[in-house]
Every structure is written in structure tokens, then in C-alpha cells.
Design a protein around this motif. Structure first.
Motif, mmCIF file in Angstrom:
data_model
loop_
_atom_site.group_PDB
_atom_site.id
_atom_site.type_symbol
_atom_site.label_atom_id
_atom_site.label_comp_id
_atom_site.label_asym_id
_atom_site.label_seq_id
_atom_site.Cartn_x
_atom_site.Cartn_y
_atom_site.Cartn_z
ATOM 1 N N PRO A 609 0.831 -1.210 0.000
ATOM 2 C CA PRO A 609 0.000 0.000 0.000
ATOM 3 C C PRO A 609 0.864 1.257 0.000
ATOM 4 N N GLY A 610 0.387 2.266 -0.703
ATOM 5 C CA GLY A 610 1.128 3.521 -0.776
ATOM 6 C C GLY A 610 0.818 4.431 0.400
ATOM 7 N N PHE A 611 1.863 5.003 0.968
ATOM 8 C CA PHE A 611 1.701 5.958 2.069
ATOM 9 C C PHE A 611 2.536 7.198 1.768
ATOM 10 N N SER A 612 2.016 8.331 2.174
ATOM 11 C CA SER A 612 2.775 9.585 2.097
ATOM 12 C C SER A 612 2.715 10.249 3.463
ATOM 13 N N TRP A 613 3.806 10.900 3.835
ATOM 14 C CA TRP A 613 3.798 11.563 5.135
ATOM 15 C C TRP A 613 4.446 12.940 5.049
ATOM 16 N N VAL A 696 7.150 16.381 1.315
ATOM 17 C CA VAL A 696 6.356 15.157 1.396
ATOM 18 C C VAL A 696 7.248 13.971 1.042
ATOM 19 N N VAL A 697 7.083 12.883 1.787
ATOM 20 C CA VAL A 697 7.818 11.648 1.504
ATOM 21 C C VAL A 697 6.812 10.554 1.178
ATOM 22 N N LYS A 698 7.095 9.754 0.122
ATOM 23 C CA LYS A 698 6.225 8.635 -0.237
ATOM 24 C C LYS A 698 7.035 7.355 -0.286
ATOM 25 N N ASN A 699 6.432 6.250 0.184
ATOM 26 C CA ASN A 699 7.165 4.984 0.224
ATOM 27 C C ASN A 699 7.269 4.315 -1.138
ATOM 28 N N LEU A 700 6.366 4.673 -2.068
ATOM 29 C CA LEU A 700 6.399 4.115 -3.417
ATOM 30 C C LEU A 700 6.729 5.211 -4.428
ATOM 31 N N ARG A 701 6.773 4.822 -5.684
ATOM 32 C CA ARG A 701 7.050 5.793 -6.736
ATOM 33 C C ARG A 701 5.816 6.661 -6.985
ATOM 34 N N VAL A 702 6.030 7.947 -7.207
ATOM 35 C CA VAL A 702 4.932 8.863 -7.536
ATOM 36 C C VAL A 702 4.379 8.490 -8.908
ATOM 37 N N CYS A 703 3.049 8.374 -9.002
ATOM 38 C CA CYS A 703 2.459 8.008 -10.298
ATOM 39 C C CYS A 703 2.515 9.199 -11.248
ATOM 40 N N GLY A 704 2.324 8.917 -12.537
ATOM 41 C CA GLY A 704 2.427 9.957 -13.563
ATOM 42 C C GLY A 704 1.430 11.075 -13.387
ATOM 43 N N ASP A 725 10.170 10.300 -3.339
ATOM 44 C CA ASP A 725 9.521 8.989 -3.446
ATOM 45 C C ASP A 725 10.567 7.884 -3.357
ATOM 46 N N ALA A 726 10.182 6.668 -3.708
ATOM 47 C CA ALA A 726 11.081 5.524 -3.570
ATOM 48 C C ALA A 726 12.236 5.560 -4.556
ATOM 49 N N VAL A 727 12.161 6.450 -5.550
ATOM 50 C CA VAL A 727 13.189 6.494 -6.597
ATOM 51 C C VAL A 727 14.074 7.719 -6.478
ATOM 52 N N ARG A 728 13.460 8.901 -6.338
ATOM 53 C CA ARG A 728 14.274 10.116 -6.338
ATOM 54 C C ARG A 728 13.527 11.264 -5.672
ATOM 55 N N PHE A 729 14.169 12.455 -5.756
ATOM 56 C CA PHE A 729 13.596 13.678 -5.207
ATOM 57 C C PHE A 729 13.010 14.505 -6.344
ATOM 58 N N HIS A 730 11.838 15.071 -6.104
ATOM 59 C CA HIS A 730 11.194 15.953 -7.084
ATOM 60 C C HIS A 730 11.000 17.324 -6.447
ATOM 61 N N LEU A 731 11.506 18.351 -7.091
ATOM 62 C CA LEU A 731 11.268 19.721 -6.637
ATOM 63 C C LEU A 731 10.314 20.380 -7.622
ATOM 64 N N PHE A 732 9.116 20.673 -7.150
ATOM 65 C CA PHE A 732 8.093 21.324 -7.981
ATOM 66 C C PHE A 732 8.067 22.812 -7.635
ATOM 67 N N LYS A 733 8.191 23.617 -8.696
ATOM 68 C CA LYS A 733 8.226 25.065 -8.474
ATOM 69 C C LYS A 733 7.766 25.769 -9.750
ATOM 70 N N ASP A 734 6.793 26.694 -9.598
ATOM 71 C CA ASP A 734 6.301 27.493 -10.735
ATOM 72 C C ASP A 734 5.880 26.624 -11.914
ATOM 73 N N GLY A 735 5.261 25.483 -11.618
ATOM 74 C CA GLY A 735 4.737 24.639 -12.688
ATOM 75 C C GLY A 735 5.744 23.728 -13.344
ATOM 76 N N THR A 736 6.953 23.629 -12.778
ATOM 77 C CA THR A 736 7.970 22.741 -13.350
ATOM 78 C C THR A 736 8.464 21.762 -12.276
ATOM 79 N N CYS A 737 9.168 20.733 -12.747
ATOM 80 C CA CYS A 737 9.763 19.773 -11.815
ATOM 81 C C CYS A 737 11.239 19.621 -12.136
ATOM 82 N N SER A 738 12.048 19.427 -11.099
ATOM 83 C CA SER A 738 13.502 19.312 -11.279
ATOM 84 C C SER A 738 13.892 18.133 -12.158
#
Length: 743
Positions: A609-613, A696-704, A725-738
Motif C-alpha cells: 500500500p502507498g503511504f505519504s507523510w 512530502v515523503v512517499k514509500n512508493l514511486r509517484v504516479c504519472g 519517493d522511492a526512486v528520487r527527489f522531485h522539486l516542484f516550483k512554478d509549474g515545473t519539476c527538477s
């Protein structure tokens, strides 16, 4: 010599053996009351007793009251200052001594050697030589050889060796052992061996010294030959051999030798048990470890702090954390090594929160951390993505001065990288006065995990220019960066350079990176050809990586091949069923989806099961999909509904490909909108003050869909959102992602 002097001297000796300074003082009072003029012999025993008990003030008081101090009195007082590190008073005593002998000179040299005054030690040695060679003895040379070994002064060592031969001390086993040890520690094993061969009367100590030198230089065969050729072996011989085999990566042989040692009936001490437990941990030999634990209890070493720490470490490395906890809790005395063993064990077994708790308990018990302990707890904070606690430990490192240790700085670079504060990682890296390969790899990995491919590659190239040798972990980061940036040819070049230029044999993680490199770029046929040419079949992660790319590009043929290979390798792995189901669901093949679900149930495969905290005011809030357990649920769902309307106005189109249910589109949209990461982000928008990033941290991969939706949320809310997430870090800013469009 009177009977009373003998009597009191024997009692003073007993005080020294029992470390009872109070009783020694009482005896001193009794001597003053009962003896009008104590003999010099008794005065000397009083000075010696106070010196051994660490009370130099009282020793000096007795010395100053002596009517006629003799050479023994002066040397005892000189030795006391020598051992205490009071070098100025030591020098003062030496300068006013009426008569000096070899003992006096040796005490002076020993004081300088023990407390790192190299120049003064050499000057004193030269003065001693000028004063007359009659004062020279084996203690003089062994002390100077100890200095040479610790400082790595090869030329000085050769000079002293020449003087040893010149003055006829080469035949002494005591001096010969020191020579062998000196040359071996400086890497001159052939010279050490020559010295060893030249000594005719060799004792077990000299053999042990030579074996240690050989093992330290990796000459295992020679050490075995010498060990088995010994006429007499003591427990140190066996322990030395066992320890050396472990240090050379031969844990199984060390275990066999330990069994032989037991059969020989040799006595075992804390070092024997500590070494063999290290072998058990390295081999993950839990059964043997438990047997040795039983032997330790029978031998009475279960209360020894050194052995207890080794047991904790062994059980942790054997993945038996509960046994480690039981040993740790029973330890009456714990030192920093014991606490660190438990802390590191928790961290290595995925119990990072427990590791942080143990660190706090350690400090409450008055144990100050060393650099390794602090570095370990910072690493646990990195695994938890707990920036707040990690930053507190950063402050502690600054206050305590442990920040100067590279282990701590490297851990902090990793912490900030894993928590999305790559600028802080970079600043720490720039401030370091010395950087090793781990420092560079930590920063390279931070940039790679953050999706900054160009910066990762540039940093890696700088590392090579600096002449530093990358390791296997460095290449995982670089290949991942190439994959995310779509730099297929560049990634292939780096992969080929691993063995050709750096002598690193790629393992499964590197091959998985290459599969991802081709797969992300949509070059699935090349990925398939690459797999067919691999020296071994991919592991479950490798097949799942290919299958994920097939889902992304809708390649049913290769996806089916990857799924079948994955399920053949690991029938209970849910990834094969879920990802192939996604491919079928996207094509509307619901009967195939249903068939896969049946197969999943039959094989007992269960989707994690997916969890985010998210952390707010030192409390962690955990969410699952469609979670209604939060007391703030009404506010969260209202916020999501509001966000959904605004996102659609901005052009957001929900991606239902991850919904593996044959239901109406409206129901699919509802399922997508209530994913755990969206609930956590909505909570953050409601409660995290504006101006602070939402983490936010998620135990699984973030879905598309969530990846795409979060870009819109960051634009609408004008907030910085960091999702690990379980794979990498995503920085969301001004409508974009790292990480760009590749998630």
C-alpha cells in the motif's frame, strides 16, 4: 631494611593493585604517626604508590619531604611526570637530578614519545648517546622505534637500526620484535622479514609481530606458513591470525581457524571473541554467532563491554535486530562504541527512527558522541528525509567541533541532498578543507537524485580532473543522471569506461541504470538487445525498470516479455502484474487485466500500500489513498476539490492510465484525486506557513498523474513542493519539476 618498612610497603602494593587511593592515604597517616624517621625504601614505595594511583601532588609532597632521596626516588618522580604528560616539570626534575642513569634517560624519552614531542624525543636520544653509551639499553631502542613507527620516520628508523647493530643489541628478541614491528608498519615487509630471519633466538612475541606485519600487508600465504611453522603458539598467535584473515576478507577461513583454536584448548579473551564475532557478522552466520554467544556466556565474557558491543554488531549485521536489542539492554556498562553499534545497526536495518532515538538516549546517559556516531545518526535522518532533526545535529557538529571530521561533513552533504536542499549540500562541500572520494560521490548523488543531470555530469568530470577515483556508487549516480537527461550515448561511454578506465566491474545496479537509460529514451529494442548481451540476467528491479518503460511507451510485446521474465524470477513480486496490467488497461484490454489479477491472487502476490507523510510542528502526519482518518479530512478534501477545479482551468488533463479498474471516467478521476501524496500536499498547503517549502515523503514511486498534477499545484499555489519517493527527489516550483518530464 626494617620489618615495619616491609609491612607497610606490602600494604601500599595492595592499595595499588586494588586502585584504593583512600586506603593509601590512611596508610600514609599511620606511617607518619608510628615512624619517626621512615627509611628511604618506604618513602620510595609511598612515592611509587601515589604515582601509580595518579596522585602526583601527594607523590611530590612525599618526595620533597625526603631527607635523602636516592636514584630510585628521583627516577620514580621523573617517571610519574613522564606518564602524566607534565613535560615541563619532567624536564625540570631531570635537569636538577644529582645522578642520571639509563632509567632516567628512558623516562625522559618515553614522556616525549608518548605525548608527541618528536623533536624533543630525538634531541634527548642524541644527548643520551653523547652522555655515554653505557646508559643505552633495550628499553631505549624499543621506545625510539615506537616513535619511528608512529611518525613513519623511515630514515630515522634506519639510523637507529644501525646503532642497534653497532652497539650489539640486535640479538635481543625484545629489540628485534620492535624492529620487525617498525618496518612492517611502514610497509617495508621484506626488511622486517630480513630482521626476523637474522634473530636466532626468536620467541612467540616476535613470531606474532611478524605474522601481524605480513597480514597487514596482505601476505596471507606467508603468514599461514609462519603460523603453522611455530613450535609454540599462544592465544595471541591464534587471535592475531584470526583477526588478520578477517581484515583480508577471509571470514570463512577465520571461522575454521577459530574452531581449530577451540580444539587446541587455547584460552580466549575479549579480542578473540570480538574478532570471530566480526567474522560471523561479515558472513551473516547467525547460527554460528549464537553458538559463540553461548560460549561467551560460559566463559564469563558476556559482561565485557568490548564483547557486548561486538555481539550487538554481529546480530545487527545478521539482520537479527531484536537479539541485538536484548544484548544491548542487558549490558550493565555501555561506552560510545556500544551505543554506536546499536545506532548503526538500527540504521542499516531500516529502523532509522530507532537510530535517532538511541542517539538521544545515549546523550541523556552522559555519553558524548564521536565523529562516527554523529555521522551515523545524520545518515539516519537522511534516510528519514528529516531535515529538521538533521539540521539540529548539524548545529551540534558545529558546537562540538566534530564538523571538522570528514565522516560528519560527508553525512551532512548526503542529508541535505536527500532532503532536497542541494544548495546547502553544495555550500558544505565548498567549505570543506579536505574532500575525499566519498565527499564528491555524496554531492554527485545529491545532484543526480535531484534530477540535475548537467550539474551531476559536470561535477563528475571535475572529480576526474582532480585525480580522484570514482567508485561503483559514483557511477550509479552518473548513469542515473544520463538516463534522466536522455543522454544515451554519453551514458554508454561512462558505462564502458567503468571497467576500461577505472577497473570497476559493473554489477546489477549499473546494468539496471543502462536498461533505464535506453527505456526512458523509448529505445526499447536497444534495451532488449542490451539485456540479451548481459553477462547475467537482470534482477527483479532490472526487469521492473524495463516493464515501467514499456508501460510509459505502450510497448505490449516487450512489456509482456519483461513481465514474464520478472514473474519467473520472483512470482510474488507485484510489480510484474501491476505494470503489465497498466499496459493492458491503457489499451482497454480489461479481460487481460482481470486474468493478471487472478494470477496475482493465486501466487499470493500483494501490492504494497502507498503511504505519504508530512511533518508539521514536530509531528508526522501519514496518509493513504482515500484516507478519512485525519481529524482534518473535511478541510483536506475541500482543498483538493478547489485545487482540482483550478488545475483543470489551467489545462490539467488527468492521466487515468494508472487506474487499473474498469469503471466510469468520473470514478477514475475521483480515485486519482485522492492519492496519498495529494492528500499530504493539501495538508501542507493548509498548515505549512507560506514561504516555507512543503516536504512530502512517499514509500512508493509517484504516479504519472500525481507528478503532473503537482506541477500545476505548485504554479497555482505559488509554493515550492518537494516530494521524495522511492526512486528520487522531485522539486516542484512554478509549474515545473527538477526531473523534467521523466518521473
Amino acid at each position: 631494611m626494617s620489618n615495619s618498612s616491609n609491612y607497610y610497603s606490602s600494604l601500599l602494593k595492595l592499595c595499588c593493585e586494588t586502585r584504593n587511593q583512600t586506603q593509601a592515604k590512611k596508610l600514609h597517616c599511620l606511617i607518619i604517626k608510628s615512624l619517626t624517621n621512615p627509611e628511604t625504601f618506604l618513602y620510595n614505595n609511598l612515592i611509587n604508590a601515589y604515582s601509580k594511583l595518579g596522585n602526583i601532588t601527594y607523590a611530590r609532597h612525599v618526595f620533597d619531604k625526603m631527607p635523602q632521596p636516592n636514584s630510585f626516588s628521583w627516577n620514580t618522580m621523573l617517571s610519574a611526570y613522564s606518564k602524566s604528560g607534565d613535560l615541563s616539570t619532567m624536564q625540570e626534575i631531570f635537569s636538577i637530578m644529582p645522578n642520571r642513569d639509563g632509567v632516567s634517560w628512558n623516562s625522559l624519552i618515553s614522556g616525549y614519545v608518548c605525548y608527541g614531542s618528536v623533536v624533543e624525543a630525538v634531541k634527548t636520544y642524541n644527548s643520551m648517546m653523547k652522555d655515554g653509551v653505557l646508559n643505552l639499553n633495550r628499553i631505549t631502542f624499543s621506545t625510539m622505534l615506537l616513535l619511528v613507527s608512529s611518525q613513519g620516520c623511515v630514515d630515522l628508523g634506519r639510523q637507529i637500526h644501525g646503532q642497534i647493530v653497532k652497539f650489539g643489541f640486535g640479538a635481543y628478541v625484545f629489540v628485534g620484535s620492535s624492529l620487525v614491528d617498525m618496518y612492517a608498519k611502514m610497509g617495508l615487509v621484506s626488511v622486517a622479514s630480513q630482521v626476523f630471519d637474522e634473530v636466532q633466538e626468536r620467541n612467540v612475541v616476535m613470531y606474532n609481530t611478524m605474522i601481524t606485519g605480513l597480514l597487514r600487508s596482505g601476505m596471507v600465504k606467508d603468514s599461514k606458513r609462519l603460523f603453522h611453522g611455530m613450535k609454540e603458539r599462544d592465544s595471541i598467535s591464534w587471535t592475531t591470525m584470526i583477526t588478520g584473515l578477517i581484515q583480508n576478507g577471509l571470514e570463512a577461513e577465520a571461522m575454521d581457524l577459530f574452531r581449530d583454536m577451540r580444539q587446541e584448548g587455547m584460552a580466549m579473551d575479549q579480542y578473540t571473541f570480538g574478532s570471530v564475532l566480526t567474522a560471523c557478522g561479515g558472513l551473516r552466520a547467525l547460527k554460528e554467532g549464537k553458538e559463540i554467544h553461548t560460549l561467551i556466556i560460559r566463559s564469563g565474557y558476556n559482561h565485557n563491554v568490548f564483547v557486548g558491543s561486538a555481539l550487538v554488531d554481529m546480530y545487527c549485521k545478521c539482520r537479527s535486530v531484536r537479539y541485538a536489542e536484548a544484548v544491548f539492554k542487558r549490558m550493565a556498562n555501555k561506552n560510545v562504541v556500544s551505543w554506536t553499534a546499536m545506532l548503526v545497526g538500527y540504521g542499516q536495518n531500516g529502523f532509522s527512527e530507532e537510530a535517532v532515538r538511541v542517539f538521544c538516549d545515549m546523550q541523556r546517559n552522559g555519553i558524548e558522541p564521536d565523529d562516527f556516531t554523529l555521522g551515523s545518526v545524520i545518515s539516519s535522518c537522511a534516510n528519514l528525509a528529516s531535515l529538521e532533526e538533521g539540521a539540529q545535529f548539524h548545529c551540534q557538529a558545529l558546537v562540538s567541533g566534530l564538523i571538522s571530521f570528514i565522516t560528519v561533513s560527508n553525512a551532512l552533504i548526503t542529508l541535505y541532498g536527500k532532503c532536497g536542499s542541494i544548495e546547502d549540500s553544495n555550500q558544505l562541500f565548498d567549505e570543506m578543507s579536505f574532500r575525499d572520494e566519498v565527499s564528491w560521490t555524496a554531492l554527485v548523488s545529491g545532484y543526480a537524485q535531484f534530477g540535475k543531470a548537467n550539474e551531476t555530469i559536470d561535477l563528475f568530470e571535475r572529480m576526474l580532473v582532480q585525480g580522484l577515483k570514482p567508485d561503483a556508487v559514483t557511477f550509479i549516480a552518473v548513469l542515473s543522471a544520463c538516463s534522466r537527461a536522455g543522454l544515451v550515448e554519453r551514458g554508454q561511454q561512462y558505462f564502458e569506461s567503468m571497467l576500461k578506465d577505472h577497473g570497476i566491474i559493473p554489477f546489477s545496479d549499473h546494468y539496471t541504470c543502462m536498461i533505464d537509460l535506453f527505456g526512458r529514451a523509448g529505445r526499447l529494442e536497444e534495451a532488449k538487445n542490451f539485456i540479451n548481451k548481459m553477462p547475467f540476467s537482470p534482477d527483479s528491479i532490472g526487469w521492473a525498470t524495463l516493464l515501467s518503460s514499456c508501460r510509459l511507451y505502450g510497448n505490449e510485446e516487450i512489456g509482456k516479455w519483461a513481465a514474464e521474465s520478472l514473474l519467473e524470477l520472483d512470482p510474488q513480486n507485484p510489480a510484474g502484474y501491476i505494470l503489465l496490467s497498466s499496459i493492458y488497461a491503457a489499451k482497454g484490454k480489461w479481460s487481460n487485466v482481470a486474468q493478471l489479477r487472478r494470477g496475482m491472487r493465486e501466487k499470493g502476490a500483494r501490492k504494497e500500500p502507498g503511504f505519504s507523510w508530512i511533518k508539521y510542528k514536530s509531528k508526522v502526519y501519514i496518509f493513504s489513498a482515500d484516507d478519512q482518518s485525519s481529524p482534518f479530512s473535511d478541510q483536506i478534501y475541500a482543498e483538493l476539490e478547489k485545487l482540482n477545479h483550478k488545475m483543470i482551468e489551467e489545462g490539467y488533463v488527468p492521466d487515468a492510465s494508472s487506474v487499473l479498474h474498469d469503471v466510469e471516467d468520473s470514478e477514475k478521476m475521483k480515485m486519482l484525486n485522492h492519492h496519498s501524496e495529494k492528500l499530504a500536499i493539501a495538508f501542507g498547503l493548509l498548515f505549512i506557513p507560506h514561504g516555507l517549502p512543503i516536504r512530502v515523503v512517499k514509500n512508493l514511486r509517484v504516479c504519472g498523474d500525481c507528478h503532473n498534477a503537482t506541477k500545476y499545484i505548485s504554479k497555482i499555489s505559488q509554493r515550492e513542493i518537494l516530494v521524495r519517493d522511492a526512486v528520487r527527489f522531485h522539486l516542484f516550483k512554478d509549474g515545473t519539476c527538477s526531473c523534467g518530464d521523466f518521473w
